[in-house]
Design an enzyme around this catalytic site. Structure first.
Site, mmCIF file in Angstrom:
data_model
loop_
_atom_site.group_PDB
_atom_site.id
_atom_site.type_symbol
_atom_site.label_atom_id
_atom_site.label_comp_id
_atom_site.label_asym_id
_atom_site.label_seq_id
_atom_site.Cartn_x
_atom_site.Cartn_y
_atom_site.Cartn_z
ATOM 1 N N GLY A 1 7.362 -13.964 42.248
ATOM 2 C CA GLY A 1 7.553 -14.604 40.941
ATOM 3 C C GLY A 1 7.491 -16.115 41.092
ATOM 4 O O GLY A 1 6.851 -16.818 40.306
ATOM 5 N N TYR B 1 14.624 -18.415 36.659
ATOM 6 C CA TYR B 1 14.089 -19.659 36.080
ATOM 7 C C TYR B 1 14.992 -20.846 36.432
ATOM 8 O O TYR B 1 14.509 -21.934 36.722
ATOM 9 C CB TYR B 1 13.978 -19.540 34.559
ATOM 10 C CG TYR B 1 12.972 -18.500 34.096
ATOM 11 C CD1 TYR B 1 11.758 -18.329 34.755
ATOM 12 C CD2 TYR B 1 13.233 -17.686 32.993
ATOM 13 C CE1 TYR B 1 10.847 -17.382 34.325
ATOM 14 C CE2 TYR B 1 12.314 -16.736 32.561
ATOM 15 C CZ TYR B 1 11.134 -16.587 33.237
ATOM 16 O OH TYR B 1 10.227 -15.657 32.828
#
Ligand SMILES: CC(C)(COP(=O)(O)OP(=O)(O)OC[C@H]1O[C@@H](n2cnc3c(N)ncnc32)[C@H](O)[C@@H]1OP(=O)(O)O)[C@@H](O)C(=O)NCCC(=O)NCCS
Length: 218
Positions: free
Chosen positions: A156, A190
């Site tokens: 990711g 994130y």
């Protein structure tokens, strides 16, 4: 031994590559989108078909409109003569992960890529936006998805970094996206990546009948 030389892979090396998607990737992109909808509990609103994707993606040069990065993995090095290496629009990013064990991929058959031994493991979909207050374009990331068996291995991060690097390369000012408020894993991911939450904003859209109502307005 040359101190700067990368250490040779140990355990089960997993070669990974991020490259630009091509029209031949549509069946895999379609399956990834449907897996993402299942993950987000949004299968009931996911009507995307392969024909929709073929008709609406790849209509502009990459990065000028809807653009997809494909994440692929392989137990062997990627072929040097792969046509993806000579794409003038994007040089693929290649990394080696030293995994202790081979990944058990239940969907290996349906995600087989064109190159031998290569499997599609994820994607990111993005396109330009224009944050007016900056007067510079940015990238809006509509989707980022790593298939379940490949998560928590750094893929990711590799995908989001590739999108961010592309924004910097084009002198764009930001990468912007939306995340479901219950998706704690993605939110932590994130925040680990240095992204900032914008708590003062909420999201709206016009769709369905509400969109059609405006047809005759001037
Ligand atoms: C969100 C997602 C893309 C992250 O991909 P990933 O490959 O699992 O993430 P990575 O392995 O690259 O993680 C990068 C970093 O975040 C950390 N991290 C990842 N998941 C974490 C979690 N649940 N909690 C805390 N930290 C986490 C990792 O430790 C890693 O840090 P490090 O590099 O310092 O070790 C992936 O989990 C996914 O596809 N989820 C399902 C779909 C989804 O939620 N998409 C986002 C919709 S907005």
């Amino acid at each position: 031994m040359d101190a700067a030389a990368p250490s040779p892979p140990t355990g089960s090396p997993l070669f990974s590559r991020i490259r630009l998607a091509a029209p031949s990737d549509v069946p895999h992109i379609h399956k990834l989108i449907h897996q993402m909808a299942v993950f987000e509990n949004l299968s009931h609103v996911c009507s995307t078909t392969e024909s929709d994707l073929s008709a609406n993606l790849f209509t502009s040069p990459p990065f000028q409109s809807f653009t997809i990065f494909i994440l692929e993995v392989s137990p062997k090095p990627f072929p040097e003569n792969s046509p993806h290496n000579s794409n003038p629009n994007y040089i693929p990013v290649v990394r080696i992960l030293n995994s202790e064990h081979p990944v058990d991929d239940p969907d290996e058959e349906i995600f087989k890529s064109e190159d031998e031994n290569v499997v599609v493991a994820g994607f990111a979909l993005f396109f330009p936006n224009f944050p007016a207050y900056t007067g510079k374009p940015g990238l809006y990331m509509e989707a980022i998805f790593v298939r379940k068996c490949y998560r928590k291995k750094g893929f990711g991060k590799m995908l989001l970094s590739a999108v961010a690097k592309q924004a910097v390369k084009m002198n764009y000012c930001e990468v912007f996206w939306v995340v479901l408020n219950w998706n704690g894993n993605a939110i932590r991911f994130y925040e680990d990546m240095g992204a900032q939450i914008l708590p003062e904003r909420i999201i709206y859209r016009l769709t369905g009948d509400a969109l059609q109502l405006h047809e005759n307005d001037n």
